[in-house]
Design an enzyme around this catalytic site. Sequence first.
Site, PDB file in Angstrom:
ATOM      1  N   ASP A 153      -0.424  -0.193  -4.920  1.00  0.00           N
ATOM      2  CA  ASP A 153      -1.721   0.479  -4.934  1.00  0.00           C
ATOM      3  C   ASP A 153      -1.678   1.992  -4.806  1.00  0.00           C
ATOM      4  OD1 ASP A 153      -0.826   0.371  -2.329  1.00  0.00           O
ATOM      5  OD2 ASP A 153      -2.792  -0.005  -1.458  1.00  0.00           O
ATOM      6  N   GLU A 154      -0.513   2.592  -4.847  1.00  0.00           N
ATOM      7  CA  GLU A 154      -0.486   4.060  -4.767  1.00  0.00           C
ATOM      8  C   GLU A 154       0.732   4.618  -5.500  1.00  0.00           C
ATOM      9  OE1 GLU A 154       0.327   5.952  -0.966  1.00  0.00           O
ATOM     10  OE2 GLU A 154       0.977   4.036  -0.131  1.00  0.00           O
TER      11      GLU A 154
END
Length: 357
Positions: A105-106
């Site tokens: 997610d990043e």
Amino acid sequence: MHRKIIHIDMDAFYASVEQRDNPEYRGKPIVVGGGPEGRGGVVATASYEARKFGIRSAMPSKRALQLCPHVIFVKPRFAAYKEVSQHVREIFRRYTDLIEPLSLDEAYLDVTKDKRNIGSAIGIAQEIRAAIKEELQLTASAGVSINKFVAKIASDMNKPDGLTFIDPAQVETFMEQLPVEKFFGVGKVTAEKMNRMQIFNGADLKKFTEDELYRYFGKSGRFFYRIVRGIDDREVQPHRETKSVGAEDTFAFDLEQLDDMHAELDKIARTVHDRLERHQLRGRTVTLKVKYSDFRQITRNHSFTYSVAELDIIAATAKELLLKTDLEGAKIRLLGITVSNFGDGPVKPDSGQLSLF
């Protein structure tokens, strides 16, 4: 010329995917992770509705239930999250190939030179966030600045669905105002030590020389000295070298029987083996992690003279290492296996019975 670095962080990623795919979860406090049954699991991600009650990642699920009795527990669907993550990275690749994923997610992006010749890191971040919202019905927050450290801090400042830009001329002032707890490498123990030294923010850190910070905090001290002055030369690394591959599991109930421990190690070894196969890696060191019911934790490892990735070797090594721990009256809440020490090397000999120790 300053680099143009973007840090993109999906908002409450697992929970947001679940709310997107399941209308009955929308607007409600949900937790993705292990449920509170038995000894209870752990919160992987909490929706923003759940966070209003004080629920946070890594919190025991039993505690989450106490804070919010009507919270909904949802089992993770990692295949779904991975599919979304791959789509997000496809969006990133429209602008740059210099992408360093940190997790599903990043990621960091270096857009100093971008494929579409937009020239503005802020403009690129805005387009990426708009594309994520339009194509995936999800939101992401972005931090934009001249280095990785500041960009990552900035991405967390206006969550959810926010964009924060730290101008090059503002970086040093920004760092001076930053609480030491926000510095990379400053955990609870280091923060308490700093506070005892009357160091509460970046401005306090700047009062110390590099040698003094090294004396008090080791190698991290040299990093603190540079970063508080806005100096972070770390490059965005699209192909970060994998140092280890592992898996672990926390059990709903303590394991007390050796047969149960062996059965769990077989499952964990299978996961590690599959990950090694997927990445086409072989390692020479197998490490066993054991956490007891009282949260005491130990590790044991064995290094081979050759590289291994075979399921039977990984499982057998872990079991042998387990036997070298104190099992009398042991109650085990977590087991983990990691394979490391990658690189070129001979493979397992073809002939003869395998001797682990």
